[in-house]
Design an enzyme around this catalytic site. Structure first.
Site, PDB file in Angstrom:
ATOM      1  N   TYR A 146      -9.946   0.865  -3.154  1.00  0.00           N
ATOM      2  CA  TYR A 146      -9.946   1.281  -1.755  1.00  0.00           C
ATOM      3  C   TYR A 146      -8.567   1.825  -1.391  1.00  0.00           C
ATOM      4  CZ  TYR A 146     -10.035   0.808   3.318  1.00  0.00           C
ATOM      5  OH  TYR A 146      -9.941   1.064   4.656  1.00  0.00           O
TER       6      TYR A 146
ATOM      7  N   ARG B  77      -3.747 -20.625  16.927  1.00  0.00           N
ATOM      8  CA  ARG B  77      -3.315 -19.902  15.726  1.00  0.00           C
ATOM      9  C   ARG B  77      -3.672 -20.726  14.490  1.00  0.00           C
ATOM     10  NH1 ARG B  77       1.522 -20.696  14.300  1.00  0.00           N
ATOM     11  NH2 ARG B  77       2.510 -20.151  16.265  1.00  0.00           N
TER      12      ARG B  77
ATOM     13  N   LYS C 299     -17.242  -4.359   7.886  1.00  0.00           N
ATOM     14  CA  LYS C 299     -18.308  -3.565   7.294  1.00  0.00           C
ATOM     15  C   LYS C 299     -19.662  -4.296   7.399  1.00  0.00           C
ATOM     16  CE  LYS C 299     -14.632  -1.137   6.486  1.00  0.00           C
ATOM     17  NZ  LYS C 299     -13.899  -1.184   5.234  1.00  0.00           N
TER      18      LYS C 299
ATOM     19  N   ASP D   3     -13.128  -8.012  -4.339  1.00  0.00           N
ATOM     20  CA  ASP D   3     -13.407  -7.460  -3.017  1.00  0.00           C
ATOM     21  C   ASP D   3     -14.922  -7.226  -2.960  1.00  0.00           C
ATOM     22  OD1 ASP D   3     -13.899  -5.769  -0.828  1.00  0.00           O
ATOM     23  OD2 ASP D   3     -11.894  -4.890  -0.939  1.00  0.00           O
TER      24      ASP D   3
HETATM   25  C1  LIG Z   1     -12.539  -1.267   4.795  1.00  0.00           C
HETATM   26  C2  LIG Z   1     -12.181  -1.896   3.495  1.00  0.00           C
HETATM   27  C3  LIG Z   1     -11.029  -2.678   3.366  1.00  0.00           C
HETATM   28  C4  LIG Z   1     -10.035  -2.864   4.483  1.00  0.00           C
HETATM   29  O1  LIG Z   1     -10.571  -3.529   5.579  1.00  0.00           O
HETATM   30  P1  LIG Z   1     -10.162  -3.309   7.105  1.00  0.00           P
HETATM   31  O2  LIG Z   1     -11.056  -4.225   7.836  1.00  0.00           O
HETATM   32  O3  LIG Z   1     -10.367  -1.866   7.435  1.00  0.00           O
HETATM   33  O4  LIG Z   1      -8.706  -3.674   7.225  1.00  0.00           O
HETATM   34  C5  LIG Z   1     -10.790  -3.276   2.133  1.00  0.00           C
HETATM   35  N1  LIG Z   1     -11.618  -3.100   1.086  1.00  0.00           N
HETATM   36  C6  LIG Z   1     -12.729  -2.339   1.172  1.00  0.00           C
HETATM   37  C7  LIG Z   1     -13.616  -2.178  -0.010  1.00  0.00           C
HETATM   38  C8  LIG Z   1     -13.043  -1.707   2.378  1.00  0.00           C
HETATM   39  O5  LIG Z   1     -14.138  -0.940   2.458  1.00  0.00           O
END
Ligand SMILES: *Cc1c(COP(=O)(O)O)cnc(C)c1O
Length: 385
Positions: free
Chosen positions: A102, A50, A199, A174
């Site tokens: 988001y 962890r 992503k 982000d």
């Molecule tokens: C998908 C996404 C998230 C959240 O991520 P997860 O891996 O689904 O928890 C946050 N910000 C953006 C811009 C995203 O596309």
């Protein structure tokens, strides 16, 4: 003096050929939860997974290198990464977040603010007056998403970051939509970068994960400490898979971007389409800014389809090559209807105010041949009355 490796080299080879035991070229996957002590009160540096794990640490080191940060934390999801960052805030702190952020981030901010964990204010960060007024309230954190989801609005990281710092706030970006291959927010002044590695970074739609990268070593340490305290860390197997994805990040995103531009140009010529939102198009309002602060325009775009919900329904049920699914950034092309999918957790009034209309469709463009992508979309258009 050793030359600092180029990000492309970091992505392809960080940790390669460093195994001293067997000479494995590919860094091994360490699944062990626990590590033997060398003797009384002597850890080998690793004791419990962890806290630290060699596979997860290698991914963290790689992402920190790609973003030009001092350190990174690998989390179980993108939302866990956002939440880890927000856990640094105190009850009276104010967060300035994008009005069109988001959907999951919007929900997290609203829910935590409702519990009294901090205060949040949603602002159109492209509106200088609104931003300056919000900064007058002395926020602790300004949270930026650029390009925005799903309308691909571009926010000037350097400008907003400097204004935020002037008001005493930290700045987080982000960077999920572009990845460090196309944008490095820390080089533009950000204090933190957040990723859903689900992503583009992993890029193969088979791992949910996240990361926070900090510019400052003390901040990185504090985040790593807190991820161990609350246990929001990513699994070693996921880290292994994600690192495998990172190896091809640069060529993947370059080809996906070329495909996205071809798709955007095709959509522009269709009479059923009332607007195409892709920063790579010269007349996109954020085109010049994107050209200046990004190294490419990315593989995400959206468009407004005339004819409302009936046209959307006919289109998504007939389209080929693009799969109707949430998420983005994988090698396969996806189509999403934000109002009923990715942004369903957002209040309808808020959604409409953010410019997300009922006819909006979002595309994540993959690695298929350009002609097949176009033919797939043509099948969708043919089905609209
Ligand atoms: C998908 C996404 C998230 C959240 O991520 P997860 O891996 O689904 O928890 C946050 N910000 C953006 C811009 C995203 O596309």
């Amino acid at each position: 003096m050793t030359r600092k490796p180029d990000p492309r080299t970091i992505a392809a080879t960080q940790g390669v050929a460093t195994d001293t035991r067997y000479g494995a070229v590919v860094p091994p996957l360490y699944l062990s939860t626990t590590y033997a002590f060398a003797g009384y009160d002597q850890t080998s540096g690793y004791d419990y997974s962890r806290a630290t794990n060699p596979t997860r640490d290698l991914l963290a080191e790689t992402l920190a290198g790609l973003e030009g940060g001092a350190g990174a934390v690998i989390t179980a999801s993108g939302m866990a990464a956002v939440d880890l960052l927000l856990s640094r805030l105190r009850r009276d702190d104010l967060v300035i977040a994008p009005h069109d952020c988001y959907g999951g981030t919007w929900r997290l901010l609203v829910e935590r603010a409702a519990r009294g964990d901090f205060r949040v204010s949603f602002v159109d960060q492209g509106d200088d007056e609104a931003l300056k007024e919000a900064l007058g309230q002395k926020p602790a954190l300004v949270y930026i998403e650029t390009p925005s989801n799903p309308l691909m609005r571009i926010i000037d990281i350097r400008k907003v970051g400097a204004l935020a710092h002037g008001a005493g706030a930290k700045v987080a970006v982000d960077n999920t939509f572009l990845s460090p291959a196309l944008q490095q927010p820390i080089s533009l002044g950000a204090d933190y970068v957040v990723h859903s590695t689900t992503k583009f970074i992993n890029g193969h739609s088979d791992v949910v994960g996240g990361a926070v990268i900090a510019a400052d070593p003390e901040e990185a340490k504090a985040l790593i400490y807190w991820a161990n305290v609350v246990g929001s860390i990513g699994a070693p197997f996921d880290a292994y898979m994600t690192l495998r994805g990172v190896r091809t990040l640069f060529p993947r995103i370059a080809q996906q971007e070329a495909n996205a531009l071809a798709v955007a140009r095709f959509l522009l010529r269709r009479s059923e389409v009332t607007a195409v939102h892709y920063p790579g198009l010269e007349d996109h309002p954020g085109h010049d800014l994107a050209r200046a602060q990004q190294k490419g325009f990315g593989a995400m775009l959206s468009f407004d389809l005339a004819g409302g919900i009936p046209a959307v329904r006919a289109f998504v049920e007939a389209v080929r090559v693009f799969t109707l699914a949430e998420s983005l950034g994988g090698v396969e092309s996806l189509i999403a209807h934000p109002p009923t999918m990715t942004h369903a957790s957002m209040d309808p009034e808020v959604r409409h105010a953010a410019g997300i209309g009922d006819g909006l469709l979002r595309l994540s463009v993959g690695l298929e041949a350009e002609a097949d992508l176009i033919a797939g979309l043509e099948a969708g258009f043919a089905a609209i009355g």
